[in-house]
Design a protein around this motif. Structure first.
Motif, short mmCIF file in Angstrom:
data_model
loop_
_atom_site.label_atom_id
_atom_site.label_comp_id
_atom_site.label_asym_id
_atom_site.label_seq_id
_atom_site.Cartn_x
_atom_site.Cartn_y
_atom_site.Cartn_z
N HIS A 1 6.37 2.44 1.25
CA HIS A 1 5.47 1.84 1.17
C HIS A 1 5.08 1.50 2.48
O HIS A 1 6.29 0.16 3.07
N ARG A 2 3.80 0.71 3.05
CA ARG A 2 3.31 0.09 3.40
C ARG A 2 3.83 -1.87 2.75
O ARG A 2 3.60 -1.96 1.60
N GLU B 1 1.30 -1.42 -0.02
CA GLU B 1 0.00 0.16 0.03
C GLU B 1 0.76 1.70 0.00
O GLU B 1 1.63 1.58 0.90
N HIS B 2 -0.11 2.00 -0.70
CA HIS B 2 1.17 3.46 -0.32
C HIS B 2 0.13 4.77 -0.07
O HIS B 2 -1.05 4.45 -0.08
N HIS B 3 1.11 6.01 0.89
CA HIS B 3 0.32 6.87 1.70
C HIS B 3 0.12 7.62 0.44
O HIS B 3 0.41 7.87 -0.25
N PHE C 1 4.51 7.77 -5.13
CA PHE C 1 4.89 6.18 -5.19
C PHE C 1 6.14 5.43 -5.69
O PHE C 1 6.35 4.83 -5.64
N SER D 1 4.67 9.27 5.81
CA SER D 1 5.36 9.19 5.24
C SER D 1 6.52 10.56 5.05
O SER D 1 6.84 10.05 4.71
N THR E 1 -0.79 -1.70 -3.99
CA THR E 1 0.40 -1.62 -5.58
C THR E 1 0.68 -2.65 -5.52
O THR E 1 1.40 -3.21 -5.90
N TYR F 1 -4.86 3.20 -8.65
CA TYR F 1 -4.55 3.11 -6.91
C TYR F 1 -6.12 3.42 -6.58
O TYR F 1 -6.25 4.22 -6.14
N HIS G 1 0.44 3.53 -10.12
CA HIS G 1 1.11 4.87 -9.51
C HIS G 1 0.35 5.99 -9.69
O HIS G 1 1.11 6.86 -9.63
#
Length: 760
Positions: A298-299, A202-204, A294, A262, A675, A692, A687
């Motif tokens: 990231h998680r 996962e991305h912030h 991106f 982040s 992601t 997303y 991205h």
């Protein structure tokens, strides 16, 4: 956003007129500035002769830069420079910075340091121009020639290469030593379950893009507006990396448009902007695009294996929880993924394990509820699976194994109202009406399911300083280099100060977001209120005592013979607690003293000797209703009740907003967010916010928040813990468990997309 709209509709005085007390519902004091555009974020501060930088990113996942051809870019009108590893300003070691609680062990990424490419998306050049448009167009013309090298970007393909963390960051607690004989007990258990749970990257995606505006003064002083969760963290970084005296750098972050972890570490736009400002001796702004958001932490992708064993009556006899997570080749990023399984339920036999796999990605980083978002999800889904194996209600199973002391360390809890969370949440949700068999509820074409899960998060406290200045007109200014990333810090600190000094909220101003203010920690880990709030309380108590001494000296003072224990601060006065009509106004005290301002300073240090004797945590119980279309596999989360025990709640309005936000995030984790990496290219492909997927208004329905009464004076002197992370933890598991109750299909990977829900 609801709070901000209310702040605009409601006269500002309504947010702060009259007496305030801890726990009231108070509109954000910064709300009007935000919704009217008066609040300026990192990319919105003006500067004369400002240059604009745009980053050029690597297109290979691993290798070397053989050449950078920048001639076409430099030939464009308005382009000033193309900065690369070949012509950047001199920098010192980055390693010296990474010694705080947010830093993984190892060597951090160094933008434009050398010709190495460590991951796809890595910045390899910065184009600087007189306008953003010129810089962005020129960035497209920079040609980079690479020498690619073999790479690996798949956790599942590399799981055989997992290793124990070798470079631990400060603040990371490795899994505790095994307790009892979990493997042997599991093998001979009467009832047992075993399953693997997978969580994608996962991305912030905070609304505000990462940006740094570096304003260079005539004397060379750098004033930097940075998107960060700590102005002092960024100042420390810049001054040490570039060899600048700290009095030559000021970092400010008065407003931050979301961060979610982040911004715990400086992102690469900050050193790039400083490089350009130093090299060109001009003010420079660097803003990342949404796609570039991106290209850093990231998680982490995570794979977990859980085994639970129980006696026929539901008593847990063994817990075995093992996790494999990704890290980069530069750093060992670690999370407390499995430790929660040794803290939630009473059990005599526990074994936990945690390993890493090195991949050619940017280092993962903390993302709201790091470790718990994945670890508690797996545990709580496994507990649900065990409840069906036992033919036992999921809530009854949790109550059966309720831990009165910390199972792993044998410590008492500082406070723990989890049982009350279960009871109040279940009552509000109507859990007693839940049919035990999956697929028993339907409305029209949709299957209805009810699920629940437990949440847990650390109740942390760090150290902080605060100053308080009372002016002759009764205005109070309290200061600390804290941050407000949308969590309501401005308002919470003003409430604490106003309540302590007996002042109306409109006479109190809290200053934050400036590295020159008294030291404060990073806003992270749900620790800011317990930490900075305690410092604010402490400095106000010092100010109270100073004012009381002066009040006794006022001619004819009715407090001349009073003791400090006999008085209270209320209605802008110091008055006798037993006789509220007897007292002295604060402005009268100031006038009699002849002082235009009174200032006190305070340093708050946690009482670690006392705190270490307790397990300190926040808890929650999450109840969820889903509706599933069995033909299309679509899931709607139609109702959530989250009952939370997080110490004293300072501002009921913003605290509730935090929990609601966490629930929305949990729904996103459960159903939407992932992601995807194309391992043939070693690159994240979706991205952007078109591909997303995040939760939108149509995905969110009824969210009901309950704050269970709790007051924890072990965690903080104000009795508060924190609510930033606990709202997220357990939500995705409750959704998963509700999907099973609706369909009889168990989905063991997140997000639980329609193809997985439909899969037999």
């Amino acid at each position: 956003m609801t709070d901000l709209i209310e702040a605009l509709r409601t006269p500002a005085a309504d947010a702060g007129t009259g007496a305030v007390s801890i726990g009231m519902e108070v509109a954000r004091v910064d709300g009007r500035d935000k919704v009217t555009g008066q609040a300026r974020y990192a990319a919105e501060h003006p500067a004369r002769d400002l240059l604009y930088g745009v980053v050029v990113n690597a297109t290979i996942p691993r290798g070397r830069i053989e050449a950078i051809h920048a001639g076409a870019a430099l030939a464009m009108d308005g382009v000033v420079e193309v900065i690369t590893h070949l012509n950047r300003p001199r920098i010192r070691s980055f390693d010296i910075f990474y010694k705080d609680m947010t830093a993984p062990g190892g060597s951090p990424f160094r933008p434009l340091y050398d010709d190495r490419v460590a991951y796809s998306g890595q910045p390899v050049a910065l184009v600087v121009a007189e306008s953003f448009e010129a810089a962005r167009e020129a960035a497209r013309l920079v040609e980079v020639v690479y020498a690619p090298e073999p790479y690996a970007t798949s956790l599942l393909e590399q799981r055989a290469n997992a290793h124990k963390p070798s470079r631990l960051k400060a603040g990371y607690a490795p899994p505790p030593e095994p307790k009892g004989h979990a493997d042997q007990v599991w093998e001979r258990a009467a009832v047992r379950i075993e399953a693997e749970y997978y969580s994608g990257v996962e991305h912030h995606n905070p609304l505000e893009l990462f940006a740094s505006t570096v304003i260079r003064g005539a004397d060379g002083h750098l004033t930097i507006y940075d998107k960060t969760q700590s102005s002092q963290n960024s100042r420390w970084y810049v001054s040490h990396v570039f060899g600048l005296s700290k009095d030559k750098v000021t970092v400010r972050n008065p407003y931050v448009g979301g961060a979610f972890g982040s911004g715990l570490r400086p992102q690469y736009q900050l050193p790039l902007a400083v490089m350009a400002a130093l090299k060109l001796e001009r003010s420079v702004r660097v803003v990342l695009t949404r796609q570039q958001m991106f290209t850093f932490g990231h998680r982490p992708e995570t794979l977990q294996r859980l085994r639970l064993a129980a006696d026929p009556d539901g008593t847990l006899s063994a817990i075995i929880h093992e996790a494999i997570a990704e890290t980069s080749r530069m750093e060992d990023y670690v999370e407390v993924v499995v430790n929660w399984s040794g803290e939630l339920y009473a059990c005599e036999h526990i074994r936990l394990g945690y390993n890493l796999v090195d991949l050619d990605h940017a280092s993962p980083m903390d993302m709201r509820a790091p470790g718990a978002a994945h670890g508690v999800h797996a545990l709580e889904v496994a507990m649900d699976e065990l409840s069906y194996a036992l033919k036992m209600d999921p809530l009854a199973l949790r109550l059966k194994n309720y831990a009165e002391i910390d199972p792993t360390h044998g410590l008492p809890y500082s406070t723990k109202q989890l049982r009350e969370c279960y009871l109040q949440g279940a009552r509000r949700f109507g859990w007693d009406q839940r049919p035990p068999e999956p697929g028993a509820m339907r409305e029209g074409r949709e299957l209805i399911g009810w699920g629940m899960a437990t949440g847990i998060w650390d109740a942390m406290q760090m150290f902080a300083r605060a100053s308080a200045v009372l002016h002759a007109d009764g205005q109070l200014v309290v200061s600390s280099a804290a941050s407000d990333i949308g969590t309501g810090t401005y308002t919470a600190m003003a409430i604490i100060a106003a309540a302590a000094m007996g002042l109306p909220l409109e006479q109190v101003r809290f200053q934050l977001g400036d590295s020159t203010l008294p030291v404060a920690p990073i806003e992270g880990g749900s620790s800011h209120v317990a930490t900075v709030g305690s410092a604010v309380q402490g400095v106000c108590e010092k100010l109270q005592k100073t004012l009381f001494k002066l009040a006794r000296k006022v001619d004819g003072s009715p407090l001349a013979k009073a003791r400090f224990a006999d008085v209270e601060f209320a209605d802008s006065r110091i008055r006798l607690s037993a006789r509220p009509d007897v007292g002295v106004a604060l402005t009268e005290v100031m006038a009699a003293s002849g002082e235009q301002r009174l200032e006190e300073k305070y340093m708050m240090l946690p009482n670690m000797l006392k705190q270490m004797k307790y397990q300190r945590a926040t808890h929650s119980a999450v109840f969820c209703e889903v509706r599933v279309d069995p033909e299309f596999g679509t899931v709607r989360v139609t109702r959530v009740v989250s009952a939370v025990a997080a110490g004293r709640i300072i501002n009921a309005r913003t605290a509730r907003s935090q929990i609601i936000g966490g629930v929305v995030w949990g729904i996103g984790q459960a159903l939407h967010e992932e992601t995807f990496c194309d391992h043939r290219l070693g690159r994240f492909m979706n991205h952007n916010l078109a591909e997303y997927h995040v939760s939108v208004n149509a995905d969110i329905h009824d969210i009901d928040v309950i704050f269970v009464e709790e007051d924890d004076r072990i965690v903080s002197r104000i009795g508060a813990k924190g609510v930033g992370e606990i709202g997220l933890v357990g939500v995705s598991a409750a959704v998963c468990n509700a999907i099973y109750h609706a369909t009889g299909r168990r989905v063991r990977s997140t997000p639980m997309t329609p193809d997985k829900v439909m899969r037999p």
